[in-house]
Design a protein around this motif. Structure first.
Motif, mmCIF file in Angstrom:
data_model
loop_
_atom_site.group_PDB
_atom_site.id
_atom_site.type_symbol
_atom_site.label_atom_id
_atom_site.label_comp_id
_atom_site.label_asym_id
_atom_site.label_seq_id
_atom_site.Cartn_x
_atom_site.Cartn_y
_atom_site.Cartn_z
ATOM 1 N N ARG A 152 0.825 -1.208 0.000
ATOM 2 C CA ARG A 152 0.000 0.000 0.000
ATOM 3 C C ARG A 152 0.861 1.261 0.000
ATOM 4 N N LYS A 153 1.953 1.235 0.745
ATOM 5 C CA LYS A 153 2.848 2.385 0.773
ATOM 6 C C LYS A 153 3.514 2.594 -0.589
ATOM 7 N N ALA A 154 3.950 1.480 -1.227
ATOM 8 C CA ALA A 154 4.576 1.597 -2.544
ATOM 9 C C ALA A 154 3.582 2.123 -3.580
ATOM 10 N N ARG A 155 2.334 1.623 -3.507
ATOM 11 C CA ARG A 155 1.324 2.107 -4.445
ATOM 12 C C ARG A 155 1.010 3.582 -4.203
ATOM 13 N N SER A 156 0.931 3.976 -3.002
ATOM 14 C CA SER A 156 0.666 5.379 -2.682
ATOM 15 C C SER A 156 1.798 6.279 -3.179
ATOM 16 N N ALA A 157 3.063 5.817 -2.972
ATOM 17 C CA ALA A 157 4.200 6.609 -3.446
ATOM 18 C C ALA A 157 4.183 6.701 -4.976
ATOM 19 N N ALA A 158 3.856 5.593 -5.668
ATOM 20 C CA ALA A 158 3.792 5.622 -7.128
ATOM 21 C C ALA A 158 2.688 6.552 -7.608
ATOM 22 N N ALA A 159 1.529 6.537 -6.896
ATOM 23 C CA ALA A 159 0.432 7.423 -7.278
ATOM 24 C C ALA A 159 0.822 8.890 -7.091
ATOM 25 N N LYS A 160 1.517 9.185 -6.004
ATOM 26 C CA LYS A 160 1.959 10.560 -5.784
ATOM 27 C C LYS A 160 2.964 10.995 -6.851
ATOM 28 N N ALA A 161 3.899 10.094 -7.195
ATOM 29 C CA ALA A 161 4.884 10.436 -8.226
ATOM 30 C C ALA A 161 4.209 10.660 -9.585
ATOM 31 N N GLU A 162 3.205 9.816 -9.914
ATOM 32 C CA GLU A 162 2.488 9.979 -11.176
ATOM 33 C C GLU A 162 1.707 11.291 -11.201
ATOM 34 N N ALA A 163 1.074 11.623 -10.059
ATOM 35 C CA ALA A 163 0.344 12.884 -9.996
ATOM 36 C C ALA A 163 1.289 14.072 -10.149
ATOM 37 N N LYS A 164 2.458 13.969 -9.535
ATOM 38 C CA LYS A 164 3.446 15.042 -9.647
ATOM 39 C C LYS A 164 3.936 15.174 -11.083
ATOM 40 N N ARG A 165 4.172 14.024 -11.742
ATOM 41 C CA ARG A 165 4.629 14.064 -13.127
ATOM 42 C C ARG A 165 3.562 14.669 -14.037
ATOM 43 N N ARG A 166 2.295 14.267 -13.834
ATOM 44 C CA ARG A 166 1.212 14.823 -14.642
ATOM 45 C C ARG A 166 1.062 16.319 -14.421
ATOM 46 N N ALA A 167 1.210 16.749 -13.171
ATOM 47 C CA ALA A 167 1.117 18.183 -12.903
ATOM 48 C C ALA A 167 2.244 18.937 -13.603
ATOM 49 N N ALA A 168 3.463 18.371 -13.553
ATOM 50 C CA ALA A 168 4.587 19.018 -14.232
ATOM 51 C C ALA A 168 4.377 19.040 -15.746
ATOM 52 N N GLU A 169 3.839 17.930 -16.296
ATOM 53 C CA GLU A 169 3.586 17.881 -17.735
ATOM 54 C C GLU A 169 2.519 18.903 -18.140
ATOM 55 N N GLU A 170 1.470 19.001 -17.349
ATOM 56 C CA GLU A 170 0.433 19.987 -17.652
ATOM 57 C C GLU A 170 0.969 21.412 -17.543
ATOM 58 N N ALA A 171 1.812 21.641 -16.539
ATOM 59 C CA ALA A 171 2.404 22.978 -16.402
ATOM 60 C C ALA A 171 3.302 23.294 -17.599
ATOM 61 N N ARG A 172 4.086 22.287 -18.044
ATOM 62 C CA ARG A 172 4.959 22.508 -19.194
ATOM 63 C C ARG A 172 4.140 22.791 -20.450
ATOM 64 N N LYS A 173 3.087 21.991 -20.674
ATOM 65 C CA LYS A 173 2.239 22.217 -21.845
ATOM 66 C C LYS A 173 1.567 23.581 -21.788
ATOM 67 N N ALA A 174 1.125 23.966 -20.584
ATOM 68 C CA ALA A 174 0.492 25.279 -20.452
ATOM 69 C C ALA A 174 1.481 26.396 -20.760
ATOM 70 N N SER A 175 2.728 26.254 -20.261
ATOM 71 C CA SER A 175 3.733 27.284 -20.537
ATOM 72 C C SER A 175 4.086 27.326 -22.018
ATOM 73 N N GLU A 176 4.202 26.138 -22.645
ATOM 74 C CA GLU A 176 4.484 26.108 -24.079
ATOM 75 C C GLU A 176 3.342 26.718 -24.889
ATOM 76 N N LYS A 177 2.104 26.401 -24.487
ATOM 77 C CA LYS A 177 0.967 26.975 -25.190
ATOM 78 C C LYS A 177 0.930 28.487 -25.032
ATOM 79 N N GLU A 178 1.214 28.949 -23.820
ATOM 80 C CA GLU A 178 1.222 30.398 -23.591
ATOM 81 C C GLU A 178 2.325 31.072 -24.394
#
Length: 452
Positions: free
Chosen positions: A279-305
């Motif tokens: 459960r701890k490993a899955r939670s850490a993976a979910a947090k890392a994936e959420a962080k990566r998606r947030a960074a990707e969305e931020a990068r796409k938003a900055s590129e679009k802007e």
């Protein structure tokens, strides 16, 4: 009238040398002098020197034409030989190129075949490695399952053994609690209590195996265990010492408790419940994936802007350049944009305004069209070797009709049409001379062909 052939028996015929008014006829043989007799001398026949000269001139002209034709034929044969040599050379070059191309294609084909074989070998090797890895994985999984099954079996046997030991420890105190000389059958009560706990526990195991609700079986088993522990505790304190009381009470709870732990683990394994580490490993993976998606969305938003900002700057620069270079067209474009309801001057609006003002598509103008035509004329003059002025004058030479223009007054046309003298433009004297020379050459060629 015939002409002498240029060759006789394979040898070139010598050209006779003609002196002034000398004929080509062989001199007549003089008669041999004999015994002179008095005879009257015959009169010499009259000789027409002019006719002989004309005949000699005609014969020499025919011979010169034949010689010219022979020289021309030799030149044509030489040219044909040179052309054949050149064509042979070109054919050899073409064959060499074709052979080289065939060698290159064969080499490329061999390379493709070798590459395909390597790829097939690599694919087969990869497939074999994958199969070997799958077999190893299956063996490892089978070994792990065997270890798990072995550990599960050992754990089950240990739990049952511990349950039996705890029952043996707890039963004497319970039997002592229910012993009565007047009612000896009451000793069955503790056996019934422990047996009921055991039966309910087995019912819980059956419910777990059948994937049915099991919580009520476990609850009843715990009730029986607490009743037995209470009897052992109370009777142990009254009849025995506290150690016996607490020990037997613990034994009454420990046996069913260990068995319930065994069933609890089996239930979680059946339901696929994750462990705490998982459960701890899955939670850490979910947090890392959420962080990566947030960074990707931020990068796409900055590129679009940034892209939108660059596009806006480019559109503004283009608008300023158009307004500066073509002020009249820009004013027309603003009027059209306002008329059609556009906020800015779009490409369609600009094309329309440019066509309205300049008369051409964007990028063209009267100056550019004129410059292009002049450049095309210069290129045509350079290719043909003719001055530009001459080329422009002779550009429409064949446009005039050969015949004079017909009268606009209607007149009856005969069927079929009749030609009249002077109805066409006469030919130029140079053309007449060329036609006469061509006719003369064709007649000479035909005479030579007939003689041969």
């Amino acid at each position: 009238m015939t002409t002498s052939p240029p060759q006789v028996n394979g040898h070139r015929r010598p050209l006779p040398v003609i002196t002034d008014w000398q004929t080509l006829l062989a001199p007549a043989e003089e008669p041999v002098a004999t015994t002179p007799e008095a005879q009257p001398e015959p009169a010499d026949p009259p000789v027409d020197l002019v006719a002989q000269a004309e005949a000699d001139a005609i014969r020499m002209k025919a011979f010169a034409d034949a010689e010219e034709q022979r020289i021309r034929a030799e030149a044509e044969a030489k040219a044909a030989e040179i052309k054949a040599v050149e064509e042979a050379r070109k054919l050899k070059l073409a064959n060499d190129k074709a052979a080289a191309r065939a060698l290159e294609e064969q080499a490329a084909r061999d390379a493709r075949i070798a590459k395909s074989n390597r790829e097939r070998a690599e694919a087969e090797r990869g497939q074999q490695e994958d199969e070997r890895a799958r077999e190893e994985q299956k063996q490892n999984e089978a070994a792990a399952e065997a270890d798990v099954a072995k550990a599960t079996k050992a754990w089950r046997s240990y739990a049952i053994f511990f349950y039996a030991v705890c029952a043996v420890v707890a039963l004497p105190v319970q039997i002592a609690a229910f012993w009565d000389r007047d009612a000896p059958w009451l000793v069955i009560a503790p056996l019934m209590l422990e047996g009921a706990a055991l039966v309910v526990t087995k019912g819980a195991a059956a419910a777990v195996a059948a994937n049915r609700p099991h919580w009520h079986y476990r609850a009843v088993a715990w009730v029986f265990a607490f009743i037995a522990a209470g009897i052992n505790l109370v009777h142990g304190l009254d009849a025995f010492d506290p150690a016996t009381a607490f020990g037997t009470a613990f034994a009454s709870l420990a046996g069913p408790g260990v068995w319930d732990l065994h069933e609890h683990g089996r239930i979680r394994r059946r339901d696929g419940v994750l462990t705490r580490r998982e459960r701890k490993a899955r939670s850490a993976a979910a947090k890392a994936e959420a962080k990566r998606r947030a960074a990707e969305e931020a990068r796409k938003a900055s590129e679009k802007e940034a892209a939108e900002k660059a596009a806006a700057e480019a559109a503004e620069a283009l608008a300023n350049s158009r307004a500066e270079e073509f002020p009249e067209v820009w004013d027309e474009a603003e009027k059209i944009a306002a008329a059609v309801g556009e906020i800015t001057v779009t490409q369609a609006v600009w094309v329309r305004a440019y066509r309205n003002i300049m008369g051409t598509e964007p990028g063209e103008s009267i100056e550019s069209i004129t410059a292009r035509r002049k450049a095309e004329a210069r290129v045509a003059a350079a290719l043909s070797g003719t001055p530009v002025a001459t080329l422009s004058k002779n550009k429409n030479v064949q446009r005039a009709a050969h015949l004079p223009p017909a009268s606009t007054r209607p007149r009856p046309k005969p069927i079929p049409p009749r030609r009249t003298r002077g109805d066409s433009t006469p030919f130029h004297p140079a053309a007449k001379r060329l036609a006469a020379d061509t006719a003369r050459r064709s007649v000479t060629t035909r005479i030579n062909t007939e003689e041969n």
